[in-house]
Design a protein around this motif. Structure first.
Motif, PDB file in Angstrom:
ATOM      1  N   VAL A   1       0.721  -0.997   0.165  1.00 51.25           N
ATOM      2  CA  VAL A   1      -0.293   0.173  -0.059  1.00 51.25           C
ATOM      3  C   VAL A   1       0.653   0.854  -0.318  1.00 51.25           C
ATOM      4  CG1 VAL A   1      -1.840   0.938   1.713  1.00 51.25           C
ATOM      5  CG2 VAL A   1      -1.946  -1.296   1.576  1.00 51.25           C
ATOM      6  N   PRO A   2       1.217   2.029  -1.316  1.00 49.88           N
ATOM      7  CA  PRO A   2       1.700   3.598  -1.008  1.00 49.88           C
ATOM      8  C   PRO A   2       1.190   4.605  -0.016  1.00 49.88           C
ATOM      9  CG  PRO A   2       0.014   3.980  -2.642  1.00 49.88           C
ATOM     10  CD  PRO A   2      -0.467   2.136  -2.155  1.00 49.88           C
ATOM     11  N   TRP A   3       1.252   4.392   1.490  1.00 54.00           N
ATOM     12  CA  TRP A   3       0.759   4.756   2.560  1.00 54.00           C
ATOM     13  C   TRP A   3       1.238   6.073   2.737  1.00 54.00           C
ATOM     14  CZ3 TRP A   3      -2.772   2.218   4.615  1.00 54.00           C
ATOM     15  CH2 TRP A   3      -2.481   1.063   5.187  1.00 54.00           C
ATOM     16  N   MET A   4       2.264   6.693   1.782  1.00 54.15           N
ATOM     17  CA  MET A   4       2.255   8.195   1.418  1.00 54.15           C
ATOM     18  C   MET A   4       1.734   9.142   0.746  1.00 54.15           C
ATOM     19  SD  MET A   4       5.214   9.061   3.606  1.00 54.15           S
ATOM     20  CE  MET A   4       6.199  10.403   3.014  1.00 54.15           C
ATOM     21  N   LYS A   5       1.463   8.868  -0.118  1.00 57.06           N
ATOM     22  CA  LYS A   5       0.267   8.457  -1.607  1.00 57.06           C
ATOM     23  C   LYS A   5      -0.495   8.972  -0.862  1.00 57.06           C
ATOM     24  CE  LYS A   5       3.113   7.446  -5.636  1.00 57.06           C
ATOM     25  NZ  LYS A   5       3.014   6.320  -6.827  1.00 57.06           N
ATOM     26  N   LEU A   6      -1.347   7.910  -0.157  1.00 59.58           N
ATOM     27  CA  LEU A   6      -2.368   8.229   0.698  1.00 59.58           C
ATOM     28  C   LEU A   6      -2.745   9.261   1.591  1.00 59.58           C
ATOM     29  CD1 LEU A   6      -3.651   4.517   1.108  1.00 59.58           C
ATOM     30  CD2 LEU A   6      -4.079   5.831  -0.634  1.00 59.58           C
ATOM     31  N   ARG A   7      -1.869   9.580   2.283  1.00 59.61           N
ATOM     32  CA  ARG A   7      -1.587  10.877   3.859  1.00 59.61           C
ATOM     33  C   ARG A   7      -2.304  12.041   2.580  1.00 59.61           C
ATOM     34  NH1 ARG A   7       4.013  12.899   5.053  1.00 59.61           N
ATOM     35  NH2 ARG A   7       3.751  12.686   2.367  1.00 59.61           N
TER      36      ARG A   7
ATOM     37  N   GLY B   1       1.016   6.133  10.937  1.00 63.65           N
ATOM     38  CA  GLY B   1       0.498   6.605  11.332  1.00 63.65           C
ATOM     39  C   GLY B   1      -0.567   6.307  11.011  1.00 63.65           C
ATOM     40  N   LEU B   2      -1.485   5.718   9.510  1.00 60.36           N
ATOM     41  CA  LEU B   2      -1.904   5.437   8.794  1.00 60.36           C
ATOM     42  C   LEU B   2      -2.048   4.106   8.041  1.00 60.36           C
ATOM     43  CD1 LEU B   2      -2.218   8.074   5.694  1.00 60.36           C
ATOM     44  CD2 LEU B   2      -3.806   7.614   6.920  1.00 60.36           C
ATOM     45  N   ARG B   3      -0.541   3.766   7.990  1.00 59.83           N
ATOM     46  CA  ARG B   3      -0.606   2.018   8.382  1.00 59.83           C
ATOM     47  C   ARG B   3      -1.220   2.096   9.699  1.00 59.83           C
ATOM     48  NH1 ARG B   3       2.463  -1.153  10.640  1.00 59.83           N
ATOM     49  NH2 ARG B   3       4.485   0.244  11.045  1.00 59.83           N
ATOM     50  N   MET B   4      -0.896   2.110  10.974  1.00 56.64           N
ATOM     51  CA  MET B   4      -1.520   0.974  11.871  1.00 56.64           C
ATOM     52  C   MET B   4      -2.817   1.490  12.358  1.00 56.64           C
ATOM     53  SD  MET B   4       1.716   2.078  14.890  1.00 56.64           S
ATOM     54  CE  MET B   4       1.417   3.992  14.714  1.00 56.64           C
TER      55      MET B   4
END
Length: 148
Positions: free
Chosen positions: A103-109, A120-123
Motif C-alpha cells: 500500500v503506498p501510504w505516503m500517497k494516501l496521506r 500512523g495511517l498504516r497502524m
C-alpha cells in the motif's frame, strides 16, 4: 480467516466492481433509428475508419451470482469499521487491487487529509482491518483472528 485472507477477499470484491456493467454508458450507446452514416474519403478506402477490427474491444466476463454474493458479503464486513476507517481501507484495497505490491501510504496521506505520519495511517489501517476480520470470522464461528 486471517488478515491476508480478508484482504484478499476485499481485493477480489473491488476487482468485481470493475467488471460490473456501466448502465449509463450502455444507455448512451443505444443506436438511433437512423442508419449509421459515414463519410468515405475515397472509394473503398477502409483506412478512413482504421483497421477492420478497430472497434472490437475485449469483452470482460459477466459476474456470476456467486461472485456477486461474495462481493456483497465482503463489503458487508466493512461495516465493522468506522466511516473514516472504511475510507482508508477502501483507498488501501484499491491500490492493492490495481497491482501494487504494498500500500503506498505516503500517497494516501493527502486523500486522508494527513500532512505527516504515513506510519500512523498504516497502524490505523491494521486496527480497522482487525475489526473487519473479527466481523468476517463471526460468519465462520471463530473467535480469534490469526495474523499470519
Amino acid at each position: 480467516m486471517s488478515l491476508e485472507d480478508v484482504q484478499g477477499r476485499l481485493i477480489e470484491a473491488v476487482q468485481c466492481t470493475w467488471r460490473m456493467p456501466d448502465r449509463e454508458r450502455e444507455w448512451h450507446a443505444v443506436k438511433a433509428s437512423w442508419p449509421d452514416y459515414r463519410h468515405h474519403t475515397g472509394f473503398g478506402d477502409h483506412d478512413a475508419f482504421g483497421p477492420p477490427n478497430a472497434a472490437a474491444m475485449p469483452v470482460q466476463p459477466k459476474l456470476t451470482r456467486k461472485e456477486m454474493a461474495e462481493m456483497e458479503e465482503a463489503f458487508a464486513w466493512l461495516m465493522a469499521a468506522s466511516e473514516d476507517d472504511r475510507r482508508l481501507i477502501a483507498l488501501a484495497i484499491r491500490a492493492l487491487a490495481k497491482g501494487h505490491e504494498r500500500v503506498p501510504w505516503m500517497k494516501l496521506r493527502r486523500a486522508m487529509g494527513v500532512k505527516r505520519g504515513a506510519d500512523g495511517l498504516r497502524m490505523r489501517y491494521s486496527r480497522a482491518m482487525l475489526k473487519v476480520c473479527e466481523r468476517a470470522n463471526r460468519r465462520f464461528g471463530r473467535n480469534s483472528v490469526s495474523r499470519g
